[in-house]
Design an enzyme around this catalytic site. Structure first.
Site, PDB file in Angstrom:
ATOM      1  N   ASP A   1       0.452  -1.162  -0.192  1.00 47.09           N
ATOM      2  CA  ASP A   1      -0.196  -0.046  -0.087  1.00 47.09           C
ATOM      3  C   ASP A   1       1.003   1.216  -0.148  1.00 47.09           C
ATOM      4  OD1 ASP A   1      -3.341   0.547   1.134  1.00 47.09           O
ATOM      5  OD2 ASP A   1      -1.379   2.103   1.268  1.00 47.09           O
TER       6      ASP A   1
ATOM      7  N   ASN B   1     -13.095  -3.406   2.713  1.00 49.37           N
ATOM      8  CA  ASN B   1     -14.094  -2.433   2.584  1.00 49.37           C
ATOM      9  C   ASN B   1     -15.085  -2.109   1.950  1.00 49.37           C
ATOM     10  OD1 ASN B   1     -13.063  -0.513   4.585  1.00 49.37           O
ATOM     11  ND2 ASN B   1     -11.049   0.475   3.247  1.00 49.37           N
TER      12      ASN B   1
ATOM     13  N   GLY C   1     -15.078   3.617   3.967  1.00 53.28           N
ATOM     14  CA  GLY C   1     -13.715   3.902   3.628  1.00 53.28           C
ATOM     15  C   GLY C   1     -13.148   2.964   2.147  1.00 53.28           C
ATOM     16  N   GLN C   2     -14.595   2.620   0.958  1.00 52.23           N
ATOM     17  CA  GLN C   2     -13.723   2.715  -0.007  1.00 52.23           C
ATOM     18  C   GLN C   2     -13.204   3.515  -0.562  1.00 52.23           C
ATOM     19  OE1 GLN C   2     -15.823  -0.493  -2.354  1.00 52.23           O
ATOM     20  NE2 GLN C   2     -14.255  -1.519  -3.584  1.00 52.23           N
ATOM     21  N   SER C   3     -12.532   3.864  -1.358  1.00 52.14           N
ATOM     22  CA  SER C   3     -11.832   4.787  -1.911  1.00 52.14           C
ATOM     23  C   SER C   3     -11.768   3.959  -3.453  1.00 52.14           C
ATOM     24  CB  SER C   3     -10.747   5.414  -1.955  1.00 52.14           C
ATOM     25  OG  SER C   3      -9.952   4.964  -1.114  1.00 52.14           O
TER      26      SER C   3
ATOM     27  N   HIS D   1     -10.050  -5.344  -3.372  1.00 53.26           N
ATOM     28  CA  HIS D   1      -8.732  -5.375  -3.139  1.00 53.26           C
ATOM     29  C   HIS D   1      -8.862  -5.709  -1.216  1.00 53.26           C
ATOM     30  CE1 HIS D   1     -10.092  -1.170  -2.587  1.00 53.26           C
ATOM     31  NE2 HIS D   1      -9.569  -1.152  -1.464  1.00 53.26           N
TER      32      HIS D   1
ATOM     33  N   HIS E   1      -6.935  -5.377   2.300  1.00 55.96           N
ATOM     34  CA  HIS E   1      -6.022  -4.854   2.768  1.00 55.96           C
ATOM     35  C   HIS E   1      -5.517  -5.697   3.852  1.00 55.96           C
ATOM     36  CE1 HIS E   1      -6.685  -0.489   2.693  1.00 55.96           C
ATOM     37  NE2 HIS E   1      -7.769  -0.736   2.151  1.00 55.96           N
TER      38      HIS E   1
HETATM   39  P1  5GP Z   1      -9.976   1.738   0.394  1.00 58.20           P
HETATM   40  O1  5GP Z   1      -9.477   3.059   0.937  1.00 58.20           O
HETATM   41  O2  5GP Z   1     -10.275   2.121  -1.200  1.00 58.20           O
HETATM   42  O3  5GP Z   1      -9.898   0.644   1.201  1.00 58.20           O
HETATM   43  O4  5GP Z   1      -8.348   1.016  -0.085  1.00 58.20           O
HETATM   44  C1  5GP Z   1      -7.046   1.774  -1.522  1.00 58.20           C
HETATM   45  C2  5GP Z   1      -5.652   1.989  -0.801  1.00 58.20           C
HETATM   46  O5  5GP Z   1      -4.940   1.782  -2.026  1.00 58.20           O
HETATM   47  C3  5GP Z   1      -5.664   3.077   0.480  1.00 58.20           C
HETATM   48  O6  5GP Z   1      -5.034   1.759   1.388  1.00 58.20           O
HETATM   49  C4  5GP Z   1      -4.250   3.462  -1.059  1.00 58.20           C
HETATM   50  O7  5GP Z   1      -3.414   3.917   0.294  1.00 58.20           O
HETATM   51  C5  5GP Z   1      -4.352   2.666  -1.576  1.00 58.20           C
HETATM   52  N1  5GP Z   1      -3.453   3.425  -3.240  1.00 58.20           N
HETATM   53  C6  5GP Z   1      -4.255   3.849  -3.641  1.00 58.20           C
HETATM   54  N2  5GP Z   1      -3.571   4.176  -4.668  1.00 58.20           N
HETATM   55  C7  5GP Z   1      -2.873   3.515  -4.884  1.00 58.20           C
HETATM   56  C8  5GP Z   1      -1.277   3.266  -5.527  1.00 58.20           C
HETATM   57  O8  5GP Z   1      -1.503   3.862  -7.065  1.00 58.20           O
HETATM   58  N3  5GP Z   1      -0.574   3.155  -5.473  1.00 58.20           N
HETATM   59  C9  5GP Z   1      -0.535   1.557  -4.193  1.00 58.20           C
HETATM   60  N4  5GP Z   1       0.726   0.710  -4.099  1.00 58.20           N
HETATM   61  N5  5GP Z   1      -1.168   1.906  -2.830  1.00 58.20           N
HETATM   62  C10 5GP Z   1      -2.612   2.635  -3.774  1.00 58.20           C
END
Ligand code: 5GP
Ligand code: ZN
Length: 112
Positions: A31, A85, A91-93, A98, A100
């Site tokens: 991450d 998420n 918190g999913q962005s 994926h 974690h």
């Molecule tokens: P979410 O918020 O969707 O559960 O998790 C997305 C995760 O992807 C976040 O922890 C963020 O730091 C990670 N992330 C976002 N863009 C990138 C990227 O371009 N490369 C990597 N390695 N991680 C990313």
């Protein structure tokens, strides 16, 4: 591959990432913004938005679980937290499913 999906681009090798595990179905990479000494994201190679979509067939979910176990093994983790998420409020962005995988420190509960 979905347009403008950062994780599809990582899977395709178009966006750099520190890969820690790969098999025919999954890729795992560090991450960008780690929340633990080890913080790895495990993704299916195929674009699937979230675990709601992932769970509609048995095989992709099983493949992702296998990828999580192998990623933990490859990272030297025997104890770890796994988080999915689902939806912006949770918190999913990034809308490419994926897991974690977090380890290397004591985890707290409840999560924030
Ligand atoms: P979410 O918020 O969707 O559960 O998790 C997305 C995760 O992807 C976040 O922890 C963020 O730091 C990670 N992330 C976002 N863009 C990138 C990227 O371009 N490369 C990597 N390695 N991680 C990313
Ligand atoms: Zn994608």
């Amino acid at each position: 591959m979905a347009d403008d999906c950062v994780f599809c681009k990582i899977v395709a090798g178009e966006t750099p990432a520190t890969r820690v595990y790969e098999d025919e179905d999954t890729v795992a990479f560090a991450d960008l913004n780690p929340q633990a000494p080890t913080h790895v994201l495990v993704v299916p190679k195929r674009h699937i938005a979230d675990i709601v979509e992932l769970s509609k067939d048995a095989e992709p979910g099983a493949a992702l679980l296998r990828g999580i176990r192998r990623t933990a093994e490859a990272s030297g983790l025997t104890e770890f937290r796994t988080v999915f998420n689902t939806g912006a409020q949770s918190g999913q962005s990034v809308f490419h499913v994926h897991a974690h995988v977090l380890g290397g420190r004591r985890m707290l509960w409840p999560p924030g």
